[in-house]
Structures are given as structure tokens and as C-alpha cells.
Design a protein around this motif. Structure first.
Motif, short mmCIF file in Angstrom:
data_model
loop_
_atom_site.label_atom_id
_atom_site.label_comp_id
_atom_site.label_asym_id
_atom_site.label_seq_id
_atom_site.Cartn_x
_atom_site.Cartn_y
_atom_site.Cartn_z
N LEU A 17 -47.27 -29.79 24.92
CA LEU A 17 -47.09 -30.85 24.16
C LEU A 17 -46.46 -31.26 23.84
O LEU A 17 -45.64 -32.35 23.60
CB LEU A 17 -48.16 -31.06 24.16
N ALA A 18 -46.06 -30.48 22.48
CA ALA A 18 -45.04 -31.13 21.45
C ALA A 18 -43.43 -31.11 21.76
O ALA A 18 -42.45 -31.84 21.00
CB ALA A 18 -44.76 -29.65 20.43
N LYS A 21 -42.97 -32.67 25.55
CA LYS A 21 -43.88 -34.41 26.09
C LYS A 21 -43.82 -34.58 24.52
O LYS A 21 -43.60 -36.58 24.71
CB LYS A 21 -45.24 -33.91 26.07
N ARG A 23 -44.66 -34.77 22.11
CA ARG A 23 -45.81 -35.54 20.89
C ARG A 23 -46.00 -34.68 19.39
O ARG A 23 -45.52 -34.00 19.13
CB ARG A 23 -47.22 -35.06 21.48
N SER A 24 -46.95 -35.73 18.72
CA SER A 24 -47.10 -35.53 16.90
C SER A 24 -47.30 -34.11 16.88
O SER A 24 -48.73 -33.97 17.67
CB SER A 24 -47.16 -37.03 16.36
N GLU A 25 -47.04 -34.16 15.78
CA GLU A 25 -48.02 -32.80 15.41
C GLU A 25 -49.32 -32.93 15.12
O GLU A 25 -50.23 -32.03 15.57
CB GLU A 25 -46.86 -32.47 13.53
N ASN A 26 -50.10 -34.55 14.64
CA ASN A 26 -51.02 -34.40 14.88
C ASN A 26 -51.38 -34.65 15.84
O ASN A 26 -53.20 -34.59 16.06
CB ASN A 26 -51.67 -36.35 13.60
N THR A 27 -51.15 -34.97 16.70
CA THR A 27 -51.47 -35.30 17.71
C THR A 27 -51.95 -33.58 18.88
O THR A 27 -52.87 -33.59 19.16
CB THR A 27 -50.56 -35.79 19.07
N VAL A 28 -51.09 -33.10 19.04
CA VAL A 28 -51.02 -31.64 18.67
C VAL A 28 -52.38 -31.37 18.36
O VAL A 28 -53.41 -30.74 18.76
CB VAL A 28 -49.88 -30.43 18.34
N TYR A 31 -55.64 -32.18 19.72
CA TYR A 31 -56.10 -31.63 21.09
C TYR A 31 -56.19 -30.17 20.90
O TYR A 31 -57.32 -29.61 21.02
CB TYR A 31 -54.15 -31.72 21.75
#
Length: 41
Positions: A17-18, A21, A23-28, A31
Motif C-alpha cells: 500500500l505504501a 499504491k 498511500r500515506s503513512e497515516n493511511t497505512v 489499515y
């Protein structure tokens, strides 16, 4: 990304994801939290 009792497969997915894709650290981290809560059920 620090692991918090997650399995290697989950950590690989979070890495995907990081890196792939973008994705930001916050999103990861969110998750990771969601997956930990799900696995605790």
C-alpha cells in the motif's frame, strides 16, 4: 513501519500500500489498526 503483532503477510500488504499504491503513512497505520482489530474478533 513498525509491526504491532501482525503477521508477515499483513506487513507485506501494508508495504504494498505504501510503496506501490502510494498511500500515506497515516493511511497505512489506519489499515494496520483496522486489521489488528479485525483479527482480534
Amino acid at each position: 513501519m513498525p509491526s504491532n503483532k501482525t503477521c508477515p503477510l499483513v506487513e507485506q500488504y501494508l508495504g504494498y500500500l505504501a510503496v506501490i499504491k502510494g498511500r500515506s503513512e497515516n493511511t497505512v497505520n489506519e489499515y494496520r489498526t483496522d486489521l489488528l482489530m479485525f483479527s482480534a474478533l
